[in-house]
Design a protein around this motif. Structure first.
Motif, PDB file in Angstrom:
ATOM      1  N   VAL A   1       2.321  26.900  65.153  1.00 39.91           N
ATOM      2  CA  VAL A   1       2.505  28.354  65.101  1.00 39.91           C
ATOM      3  C   VAL A   1       2.288  28.826  63.669  1.00 39.91           C
ATOM      4  CG1 VAL A   1       5.026  28.093  64.877  1.00 39.91           C
ATOM      5  CG2 VAL A   1       4.063  30.269  65.635  1.00 39.91           C
ATOM      6  N   TRP A   2       1.475  29.856  63.541  1.00 34.77           N
ATOM      7  CA  TRP A   2       1.082  30.349  62.214  1.00 34.77           C
ATOM      8  C   TRP A   2       2.203  31.168  61.603  1.00 34.77           C
ATOM      9  CZ3 TRP A   2      -4.636  29.846  62.191  1.00 34.77           C
ATOM     10  CH2 TRP A   2      -5.142  29.795  60.886  1.00 34.77           C
ATOM     11  N   SER A   3       2.442  30.986  60.300  1.00 31.63           N
ATOM     12  CA  SER A   3       3.442  31.765  59.585  1.00 31.63           C
ATOM     13  C   SER A   3       3.039  33.226  59.525  1.00 31.63           C
ATOM     14  CB  SER A   3       3.599  31.214  58.164  1.00 31.63           C
ATOM     15  OG  SER A   3       4.252  32.150  57.322  1.00 31.63           O
ATOM     16  N   PRO A   4       4.013  34.156  59.577  1.00 34.98           N
ATOM     17  CA  PRO A   4       3.692  35.590  59.410  1.00 34.98           C
ATOM     18  C   PRO A   4       3.035  35.905  58.079  1.00 34.98           C
ATOM     19  CG  PRO A   4       5.931  35.295  60.233  1.00 34.98           C
ATOM     20  CD  PRO A   4       5.435  33.937  59.848  1.00 34.98           C
ATOM     21  N   ARG A   5       3.249  35.062  57.075  1.00 33.13           N
ATOM     22  CA  ARG A   5       2.612  35.274  55.773  1.00 33.13           C
ATOM     23  C   ARG A   5       1.211  34.675  55.711  1.00 33.13           C
ATOM     24  NH1 ARG A   5       7.378  33.806  51.494  1.00 33.13           N
ATOM     25  NH2 ARG A   5       6.908  31.714  52.247  1.00 33.13           N
ATOM     26  N   GLY A   6       0.868  33.849  56.703  1.00 35.41           N
ATOM     27  CA  GLY A   6      -0.462  33.257  56.760  1.00 35.41           C
ATOM     28  C   GLY A   6      -0.651  32.027  55.919  1.00 35.41           C
ATOM     29  N   ASP A   7       0.384  31.614  55.178  1.00 38.08           N
ATOM     30  CA  ASP A   7       0.216  30.517  54.220  1.00 38.08           C
ATOM     31  C   ASP A   7       0.505  29.143  54.803  1.00 38.08           C
ATOM     32  OD1 ASP A   7       2.900  31.189  54.530  1.00 38.08           O
ATOM     33  OD2 ASP A   7       3.428  30.668  52.462  1.00 38.08           O
ATOM     34  N   LEU A   8       1.189  29.084  55.945  1.00 39.06           N
ATOM     35  CA  LEU A   8       1.600  27.804  56.519  1.00 39.06           C
ATOM     36  C   LEU A   8       1.451  27.815  58.037  1.00 39.06           C
ATOM     37  CD1 LEU A   8       4.889  27.192  54.482  1.00 39.06           C
ATOM     38  CD2 LEU A   8       2.750  25.943  54.204  1.00 39.06           C
ATOM     39  N   VAL A   9       1.367  26.619  58.601  1.00 36.93           N
ATOM     40  CA  VAL A   9       1.442  26.412  60.047  1.00 36.93           C
ATOM     41  C   VAL A   9       2.614  25.471  60.301  1.00 36.93           C
ATOM     42  CG1 VAL A   9       0.318  25.373  62.049  1.00 36.93           C
ATOM     43  CG2 VAL A   9      -1.027  26.777  60.457  1.00 36.93           C
ATOM     44  N   ALA A  10       3.545  25.877  61.161  1.00 38.03           N
ATOM     45  CA  ALA A  10       4.654  25.005  61.554  1.00 38.03           C
ATOM     46  C   ALA A  10       4.248  24.237  62.809  1.00 38.03           C
ATOM     47  CB  ALA A  10       5.913  25.824  61.808  1.00 38.03           C
ATOM     48  N   PHE A  11       4.874  23.087  63.029  1.00 31.62           N
ATOM     49  CA  PHE A  11       4.476  22.249  64.168  1.00 31.62           C
ATOM     50  C   PHE A  11       5.601  21.285  64.524  1.00 31.62           C
ATOM     51  CE2 PHE A  11       3.021  20.380  60.175  1.00 31.62           C
ATOM     52  CZ  PHE A  11       3.588  19.109  60.223  1.00 31.62           C
ATOM     53  N   THR A  12       5.442  20.647  65.681  1.00 29.49           N
ATOM     54  CA  THR A  12       6.270  19.517  66.086  1.00 29.49           C
ATOM     55  C   THR A  12       5.428  18.251  65.956  1.00 29.49           C
ATOM     56  OG1 THR A  12       7.455  20.884  67.701  1.00 29.49           O
ATOM     57  CG2 THR A  12       7.637  18.505  67.942  1.00 29.49           C
TER      58      THR A  12
ATOM     59  N   PRO B   1       9.099  25.159  67.031  1.00 34.82           N
ATOM     60  CA  PRO B   1       9.384  26.006  65.866  1.00 34.82           C
ATOM     61  C   PRO B   1       8.914  27.441  66.077  1.00 34.82           C
ATOM     62  CG  PRO B   1       7.474  24.610  65.443  1.00 34.82           C
ATOM     63  CD  PRO B   1       8.070  24.147  66.740  1.00 34.82           C
ATOM     64  N   THR B   2       9.658  28.381  65.517  1.00 34.76           N
ATOM     65  CA  THR B   2       9.294  29.799  65.527  1.00 34.76           C
ATOM     66  C   THR B   2       9.701  30.389  64.192  1.00 34.76           C
ATOM     67  OG1 THR B   2       9.623  31.937  66.653  1.00 34.76           O
ATOM     68  CG2 THR B   2      11.488  30.430  66.648  1.00 34.76           C
ATOM     69  N   TRP B   3       8.877  31.284  63.648  1.00 30.87           N
ATOM     70  CA  TRP B   3       9.083  31.804  62.299  1.00 30.87           C
ATOM     71  C   TRP B   3       9.930  33.064  62.280  1.00 30.87           C
ATOM     72  CZ3 TRP B   3       7.495  29.328  57.957  1.00 30.87           C
ATOM     73  CH2 TRP B   3       6.475  28.366  58.069  1.00 30.87           C
ATOM     74  N   ALA B   4      10.823  33.171  61.295  1.00 26.84           N
ATOM     75  CA  ALA B   4      11.415  34.462  60.954  1.00 26.84           C
ATOM     76  C   ALA B   4      10.313  35.333  60.358  1.00 26.84           C
ATOM     77  CB  ALA B   4      12.554  34.282  59.948  1.00 26.84           C
ATOM     78  N   PRO B   5      10.442  36.660  60.427  1.00 29.91           N
ATOM     79  CA  PRO B   5       9.337  37.530  60.008  1.00 29.91           C
ATOM     80  C   PRO B   5       8.981  37.458  58.530  1.00 29.91           C
ATOM     81  CG  PRO B   5      11.298  38.821  60.510  1.00 29.91           C
ATOM     82  CD  PRO B   5      11.555  37.437  61.001  1.00 29.91           C
ATOM     83  N   ASN B   6       9.880  36.917  57.687  1.00 33.86           N
ATOM     84  CA  ASN B   6       9.521  36.806  56.264  1.00 33.86           C
ATOM     85  C   ASN B   6       8.823  35.490  55.938  1.00 33.86           C
ATOM     86  OD1 ASN B   6      11.647  34.982  56.348  1.00 33.86           O
ATOM     87  ND2 ASN B   6      12.701  35.811  54.569  1.00 33.86           N
ATOM     88  N   GLY B   7       8.649  34.619  56.935  1.00 36.47           N
ATOM     89  CA  GLY B   7       7.920  33.379  56.718  1.00 36.47           C
ATOM     90  C   GLY B   7       8.637  32.358  55.865  1.00 36.47           C
ATOM     91  N   ARG B   8       9.947  32.524  55.690  1.00 34.60           N
ATOM     92  CA  ARG B   8      10.703  31.569  54.886  1.00 34.60           C
ATOM     93  C   ARG B   8      11.624  30.676  55.722  1.00 34.60           C
ATOM     94  NH1 ARG B   8      12.580  29.926  50.123  1.00 34.60           N
ATOM     95  NH2 ARG B   8      14.766  29.336  50.015  1.00 34.60           N
ATOM     96  N   VAL B   9      11.987  31.126  56.927  1.00 31.77           N
ATOM     97  CA  VAL B   9      12.959  30.426  57.763  1.00 31.77           C
ATOM     98  C   VAL B   9      12.342  30.159  59.129  1.00 31.77           C
ATOM     99  CG1 VAL B   9      15.293  30.498  58.734  1.00 31.77           C
ATOM    100  CG2 VAL B   9      14.823  31.601  56.532  1.00 31.77           C
TER     101      VAL B   9
END
Length: 442
Positions: free
Chosen positions: A344-355, A386-394
């Motif tokens: 799942v892509w971060s809202p900031r576009g800088d990272l991808v989270a994964f399992t 994983p799912t991102w908080a809207p600020n892309g930090r959590v």
């Protein structure tokens, strides 16, 4: 189906910058390091001249304090150590009193019930060491909105002290699970990010999976099985109404909105083979993006809508790939040991989270969109989704424990920040899985 109206707060809220001059202050939390020493902050009960509103003032301060503490970036000072009382604080802080208890930042406020029946809440954030006000705002709203005002104030404090957007005025939708492992009842449920205001959205008569928020936060897309038929639904949070997007052949997986909210992207299986499709919500036109003998699933758009990350076994094992939004220019980005899933892509576009799954252990990790900088944040017997908080930090995710002697395996929700040092459980009434974090509520 009952309705669950959600009134928009800002139709009844006025935001006013308090007239006290705001001086430039140096106090700021450095969130760029791996481990962050929490900033000592004192959050005082919001003062009121009326006894009936004093409890509201205490409740608001408690929510703010809890929000900041859970972020891992702040350490609220024990209120029992406070020397100056909330009433005298309205005339200004006695900074020496707050330095004495090692508070570096101070939050004060007041609540007042106006003659029109609306609640006025104001707060001020102070730099104790520099003896300066950093910011101050006032809000006017219905008394029932006091908790949301607390989250909005928390976000304002977080942004002023970290330089990043907050994430407290948000909600999490998830799958509430109950019953034996062989006959699980799965319902849609929603709550504030701190677990408050919890309610169920579906009654459990149909199995539901993979809820995801729209960019407006007013709709959720999800999978449901009725009479053994998988369908993709839209759920309107304002009206409680459900809409079937369509009956799709074979099996359908993990629908998710595009960043502009005009499309839903999903994986559909035909003849044992899964490919990625989009549906235009305005025309209901379905477009196929991948066409290979492999299993392609779990698509997620980049914030600008130009790229899509997904997982596929086209290379022989389950790995993460990125392609352009039209399905072209496919390239693999995961090259670590084991299998990768649920990108799942971060809202900031800088990272991808994964399992990630390797040698019987599950991991929640992040990497850059080109595959570099891979880091594991959490691990366990089973950690997923994983799912991102809207600020892309959590991030939020769910953790399943090993089954006990009765075959029961508890499943719970957690959050963790990008440092990997601040993992917290999010309490739910029953077992919980597959969380989706909303954008900031408009």
């Amino acid at each position: 189906m009952p309705t669950f109206p959600f009134a928009r707060l800002f139709s009844a809220v006025a935001l006013l910058l308090l007239t006290v001059p705001v001086a430039k202050a140096q106090l700021q939390v450095d969130i760029t390091r791996g481990f962050v020493e929490p900033l000592p902050i004192a959050v005082t009960p919001f003062d009121s001249n009326a006894a009936a509103e004093q409890q509201v003032g205490r409740d608001i301060a408690e929510v703010i304090s809890n929000n900041l503490e859970r972020s891992g970036l702040f350490r609220p000072v024990d209120p029992r150590a406070f020397i100056q009382d909330p009433a005298s604080l309205q005339a200004g802080p006695r900074f020496a009193d707050w330095r004495l208890i090692n508070a570096e930042a101070l939050v004060s406020g007041a609540v007042e019930m106006q003659s029109d029946g609306r609640l006025r809440v104001e707060f001020r954030l102070w730099d104790v060491l520099a003896e300066q006000q950093m910011t101050g705002l006032a809000y006017v709203t219905a008394p029932s909105n006091w908790r949301r005002i607390s989250h909005i104030i928390s976000d304002a404090i977080y942004k002023r002290l970290t330089g990043e957007e907050g994430y407290f005025d948000t909600r999490i939708v998830y799958i509430a699970e109950s019953g034996p492992q062989t006959r699980r009842v799965k319902r849609l449920a929603i709550m504030d990010q701190d677990g408050a205001n919890h309610r169920y959205l579906t009654d459990g008569s149909n199995l539901v999976l993979t809820p995801r928020f729209s960019p407006t936060t007013q709709e959720i897309t999800y999978m449901a099985y009725g009479a053994d038929t998988p369908r993709v639904y839209l759920f309107n949070l304002n009206t409680g109404q459900q809409e079937v997007l369509g009956d799709f052949p074979g099996m359908t997986f993990a629908p998710r909105f595009s960043p502009d909210g005009n499309k839903v992207i999903m994986s559909m299986a035909e003849g044992g083979n899964s490919d990625i499709y989009t549906m235009d919500l305005r025309t209901r036109k379905v477009e196929r993006l991948t066409n290979s003998p492999s299993i392609d699933t779990s698509p997620s758009y980049s914030p600008d809508g130009q790229q899509i990350v997904f997982n596929s076994d086209r290379g022989g094992s389950q790995q993460i790939y990125v392609m352009d939004a039209d399905g072209g220019n496919v390239r693999r980005i995961s090259y670590g040991q084991g299998r990768y899933a649920t990108p799942v892509w971060s809202p900031r576009g800088d990272l991808v989270a994964f399992t990630r799954m390797f040698q019987g252990t599950f991991y929640i990790g992040v990497m850059r969109p080109d595959g570099s900088g891979e880091r594991m944040l959490s691990s366990g017997y089973s950690v997923e989704g994983p799912t991102w908080a809207p600020n892309g930090r959590v991030l939020s995710f769910f953790r399943q424990e090993r089954a006990d002697s009765r075959g029961q395996a508890k499943t719970r929700l957690f959050t963790i920040d990008l440092t990997g040092f601040n993992e917290r459980e999010v309490g739910t009434p029953i077992d919980a899985s597959d969380p989706a974090w909303s954008p900031l509520i408009p």
